[in-house]
Design a protein around this motif. Structure first.
Motif, PDB file in Angstrom:
ATOM      1  N   ALA A   1      -9.181   3.506  -8.229  1.00  0.00           N
ATOM      2  CA  ALA A   1      -8.241   3.470  -9.347  1.00  0.00           C
ATOM      3  C   ALA A   1      -8.832   3.983 -10.658  1.00  0.00           C
ATOM      4  O   ALA A   1      -8.132   4.671 -11.423  1.00  0.00           O
ATOM      5  N   PRO A   2     -10.116   3.694 -10.971  1.00  0.00           N
ATOM      6  CA  PRO A   2     -10.665   4.203 -12.234  1.00  0.00           C
ATOM      7  C   PRO A   2     -10.619   5.726 -12.354  1.00  0.00           C
ATOM      8  O   PRO A   2     -10.612   6.251 -13.476  1.00  0.00           O
TER       9      PRO A   2
ATOM     10  N   ALA B   1       2.857   5.594 -13.562  1.00  0.00           N
ATOM     11  CA  ALA B   1       1.930   5.291 -12.476  1.00  0.00           C
ATOM     12  C   ALA B   1       0.970   4.178 -12.881  1.00  0.00           C
ATOM     13  O   ALA B   1       0.704   3.257 -12.089  1.00  0.00           O
ATOM     14  N   LYS B   2       0.471   4.225 -14.111  1.00  0.00           N
ATOM     15  CA  LYS B   2      -0.455   3.190 -14.567  1.00  0.00           C
ATOM     16  C   LYS B   2       0.243   1.842 -14.713  1.00  0.00           C
ATOM     17  O   LYS B   2      -0.343   0.791 -14.419  1.00  0.00           O
ATOM     18  N   ALA B   3       1.505   1.856 -15.129  1.00  0.00           N
ATOM     19  CA  ALA B   3       2.262   0.604 -15.218  1.00  0.00           C
ATOM     20  C   ALA B   3       2.491   0.011 -13.824  1.00  0.00           C
ATOM     21  O   ALA B   3       2.404  -1.213 -13.634  1.00  0.00           O
ATOM     22  N   THR B   4       2.764   0.869 -12.857  1.00  0.00           N
ATOM     23  CA  THR B   4       2.947   0.402 -11.481  1.00  0.00           C
ATOM     24  C   THR B   4       1.636  -0.142 -10.930  1.00  0.00           C
ATOM     25  O   THR B   4       1.624  -1.149 -10.215  1.00  0.00           O
ATOM     26  N   ALA B   5       0.528   0.511 -11.274  1.00  0.00           N
ATOM     27  CA  ALA B   5      -0.782   0.023 -10.852  1.00  0.00           C
ATOM     28  C   ALA B   5      -1.051  -1.364 -11.429  1.00  0.00           C
ATOM     29  O   ALA B   5      -1.547  -2.256 -10.722  1.00  0.00           O
ATOM     30  N   THR B   6      -0.719  -1.565 -12.693  1.00  0.00           N
ATOM     31  CA  THR B   6      -0.909  -2.872 -13.317  1.00  0.00           C
ATOM     32  C   THR B   6      -0.105  -3.944 -12.584  1.00  0.00           C
ATOM     33  O   THR B   6      -0.607  -5.043 -12.312  1.00  0.00           O
ATOM     34  N   TYR B   7       1.128  -3.627 -12.252  1.00  0.00           N
ATOM     35  CA  TYR B   7       1.977  -4.570 -11.509  1.00  0.00           C
ATOM     36  C   TYR B   7       1.333  -4.915 -10.163  1.00  0.00           C
ATOM     37  O   TYR B   7       1.238  -6.099  -9.787  1.00  0.00           O
TER      38      TYR B   7
ATOM     39  N   ALA C   1       0.823  -1.205   0.000  1.00  0.00           N
ATOM     40  CA  ALA C   1       0.000   0.000   0.000  1.00  0.00           C
ATOM     41  C   ALA C   1       0.858   1.255   0.000  1.00  0.00           C
ATOM     42  O   ALA C   1       0.530   2.255  -0.662  1.00  0.00           O
ATOM     43  N   ALA C   2       1.965   1.230   0.735  1.00  0.00           N
ATOM     44  CA  ALA C   2       2.825   2.406   0.851  1.00  0.00           C
ATOM     45  C   ALA C   2       3.741   2.596  -0.350  1.00  0.00           C
ATOM     46  O   ALA C   2       4.267   3.697  -0.552  1.00  0.00           O
ATOM     47  N   ASN C   3       3.906   1.564  -1.150  1.00  0.00           N
ATOM     48  CA  ASN C   3       4.818   1.638  -2.285  1.00  0.00           C
ATOM     49  C   ASN C   3       4.066   1.541  -3.611  1.00  0.00           C
ATOM     50  O   ASN C   3       3.710   2.558  -4.204  1.00  0.00           O
ATOM     51  N   GLU C   4       3.789   0.332  -4.083  1.00  0.00           N
ATOM     52  CA  GLU C   4       3.198   0.181  -5.413  1.00  0.00           C
ATOM     53  C   GLU C   4       1.798   0.785  -5.525  1.00  0.00           C
ATOM     54  O   GLU C   4       1.445   1.346  -6.576  1.00  0.00           O
ATOM     55  N   ILE C   5       0.990   0.685  -4.475  1.00  0.00           N
ATOM     56  CA  ILE C   5      -0.345   1.296  -4.550  1.00  0.00           C
ATOM     57  C   ILE C   5      -0.243   2.816  -4.518  1.00  0.00           C
ATOM     58  O   ILE C   5      -0.903   3.524  -5.289  1.00  0.00           O
ATOM     59  N   ALA C   6       0.629   3.343  -3.655  1.00  0.00           N
ATOM     60  CA  ALA C   6       0.807   4.799  -3.586  1.00  0.00           C
ATOM     61  C   ALA C   6       1.406   5.353  -4.871  1.00  0.00           C
ATOM     62  O   ALA C   6       1.023   6.436  -5.338  1.00  0.00           O
ATOM     63  N   ASN C   7       2.360   4.615  -5.454  1.00  0.00           N
ATOM     64  CA  ASN C   7       3.022   5.086  -6.667  1.00  0.00           C
ATOM     65  C   ASN C   7       2.323   4.656  -7.948  1.00  0.00           C
ATOM     66  O   ASN C   7       2.733   5.051  -9.043  1.00  0.00           O
ATOM     67  N   GLY C   8       1.290   3.834  -7.793  1.00  0.00           N
ATOM     68  CA  GLY C   8       0.526   3.356  -8.940  1.00  0.00           C
ATOM     69  C   GLY C   8      -0.827   4.035  -9.040  1.00  0.00           C
ATOM     70  O   GLY C   8      -0.916   5.172  -9.525  1.00  0.00           O
ATOM     71  N   PRO C   9      -1.900   3.376  -8.581  1.00  0.00           N
ATOM     72  CA  PRO C   9      -3.232   3.971  -8.734  1.00  0.00           C
ATOM     73  C   PRO C   9      -3.395   5.299  -8.010  1.00  0.00           C
ATOM     74  O   PRO C   9      -4.092   6.190  -8.509  1.00  0.00           O
ATOM     75  N   ALA C  10      -2.768   5.452  -6.849  1.00  0.00           N
ATOM     76  CA  ALA C  10      -2.899   6.725  -6.130  1.00  0.00           C
ATOM     77  C   ALA C  10      -2.236   7.851  -6.912  1.00  0.00           C
ATOM     78  O   ALA C  10      -2.786   8.955  -7.032  1.00  0.00           O
ATOM     79  N   ALA C  11      -1.049   7.599  -7.461  1.00  0.00           N
ATOM     80  CA  ALA C  11      -0.352   8.623  -8.244  1.00  0.00           C
ATOM     81  C   ALA C  11      -1.095   8.942  -9.529  1.00  0.00           C
ATOM     82  O   ALA C  11      -1.196  10.117  -9.929  1.00  0.00           O
ATOM     83  N   ALA C  12      -1.636   7.915 -10.185  1.00  0.00           N
ATOM     84  CA  ALA C  12      -2.399   8.150 -11.413  1.00  0.00           C
ATOM     85  C   ALA C  12      -3.616   9.026 -11.132  1.00  0.00           C
ATOM     86  O   ALA C  12      -3.967   9.906 -11.931  1.00  0.00           O
ATOM     87  N   ARG C  13      -4.246   8.799  -9.988  1.00  0.00           N
ATOM     88  CA  ARG C  13      -5.403   9.611  -9.594  1.00  0.00           C
ATOM     89  C   ARG C  13      -4.982  11.049  -9.282  1.00  0.00           C
ATOM     90  O   ARG C  13      -5.734  11.996  -9.557  1.00  0.00           O
ATOM     91  N   LEU C  14      -3.809  11.238  -8.705  1.00  0.00           N
ATOM     92  CA  LEU C  14      -3.318  12.593  -8.447  1.00  0.00           C
ATOM     93  C   LEU C  14      -3.186  13.383  -9.743  1.00  0.00           C
ATOM     94  O   LEU C  14      -3.446  14.588  -9.781  1.00  0.00           O
ATOM     95  N   VAL C  15      -2.805  12.698 -10.807  1.00  0.00           N
ATOM     96  CA  VAL C  15      -2.655  13.364 -12.101  1.00  0.00           C
ATOM     97  C   VAL C  15      -4.008  13.806 -12.642  1.00  0.00           C
ATOM     98  O   VAL C  15      -4.198  14.966 -13.034  1.00  0.00           O
TER      99      VAL C  15
ATOM    100  N   LEU D   1       3.034  14.395 -12.456  1.00  0.00           N
ATOM    101  CA  LEU D   1       3.667  13.099 -12.281  1.00  0.00           C
ATOM    102  C   LEU D   1       3.617  12.344 -13.596  1.00  0.00           C
ATOM    103  O   LEU D   1       2.871  12.723 -14.513  1.00  0.00           O
ATOM    104  N   ASP D   2       4.400  11.285 -13.699  1.00  0.00           N
ATOM    105  CA  ASP D   2       4.437  10.466 -14.905  1.00  0.00           C
ATOM    106  C   ASP D   2       3.229   9.516 -14.890  1.00  0.00           C
ATOM    107  O   ASP D   2       3.262   8.477 -14.225  1.00  0.00           O
ATOM    108  N   ALA D   3       2.185   9.879 -15.609  1.00  0.00           N
ATOM    109  CA  ALA D   3       0.939   9.110 -15.582  1.00  0.00           C
ATOM    110  C   ALA D   3       1.138   7.702 -16.118  1.00  0.00           C
ATOM    111  O   ALA D   3       0.573   6.737 -15.579  1.00  0.00           O
ATOM    112  N   GLU D   4       1.920   7.548 -17.170  1.00  0.00           N
ATOM    113  CA  GLU D   4       2.107   6.216 -17.745  1.00  0.00           C
ATOM    114  C   GLU D   4       2.883   5.306 -16.802  1.00  0.00           C
ATOM    115  O   GLU D   4       2.576   4.115 -16.678  1.00  0.00           O
TER     116      GLU D   4
END
Length: 206
Positions: A168-169, A128-134, A102-116, A123-126
């Motif tokens: 995430a959506p 963030a989305k790749a990290t969310a997929t992982y 939650a503190a790493n991949e979720i924060a840097n993935g879906p949470a970061a994509a939502r911040l954008v 932030l780098d949206a792509e």
């Protein structure tokens, strides 16, 4: 609510929502204290006296002040709802695995994509989305054949993962490829005391 904890919070923050959600699920008496992030309230006193890092959430429980959503979840579980955090070494370690996710991949993935998309963060949206997929690929595989992330009942691991996964959506990260994850989210939402985080249309808070 003289014995209620005070949760300094921002309604559109998934980190804050974790704390409010856990309080709702466990029946912990609480008072929400809104923090106006747009006005910079979190970057000046008296808030900085509570958390010099200038971030929400922060709780006050009598004389005890704790910042950081993960630290708050651990504290609240240990003090008020011990069934939500295993006492044995293996169980606690397995919970910690998902707190770290939650503190790493979720924060840097879906949470970061939502911040954008929601807040216009640079932030780098792509990425963030790749990290969310992982992260969601990991969760999908782990949840296959399981009801909860750790053991046979909900824990703070489920609470920590829920908020930014469910939203995430809003960051243009689809949950359609993840039926196990979507079923998990529904199970959390069906728990007594569940509290939803407001949905924010893209760009509304930018």
């Amino acid at each position: 609510m003289s014995n209620a904890i005070r949760i300094h919070s921002f309604p559109l923050s998934g980190h804050c929502h974790r704390v409010q959600l856990f309080a709702g699920l466990t029946g912990i008496g609480h008072e929400l204290v809104p923090v106006d992030l747009a006005a910079g309230e979190h970057k000046r006193d008296p808030f900085l006296a509570l958390n010099p890092a200038g971030k929400v959430p922060v709780i006050e429980d009598g004389d005890v002040v704790i910042a950081d959503s993960t630290a708050i979840l651990v504290y609240l579980a240990r003090k008020y709802a011990p069934d939500w955090l295993p006492a044995d070494a293996v169980g606690e370690a397995r919970v910690q695995r998902f707190l770290s996710l939650a503190a790493n991949e979720i924060a840097n993935g879906p949470a970061a994509a939502r911040l954008v998309t929601v807040f216009g963060a640079e932030l780098d949206a792509e990425r963030a989305k790749a990290t969310a997929t992982y992260a969601f690929d990991l969760l999908e595989g782990h949840l296959t054949g399981r009801t909860w992330l750790v053991g046979d009942r909900a824990t703070i691991a489920d609470v920590a993962i829920y908020s930014y996964t469910a939203h995430a959506p809003e960051g243009n990260v689809s949950l359609e490829p993840y039926p196990q994850v979507r079923a998990f989210l529904k199970r959390v939402e069906d728990l007594p005391g569940f509290v939803a985080m407001p949905s924010t249309p893209v760009g509304l808070a930018a």
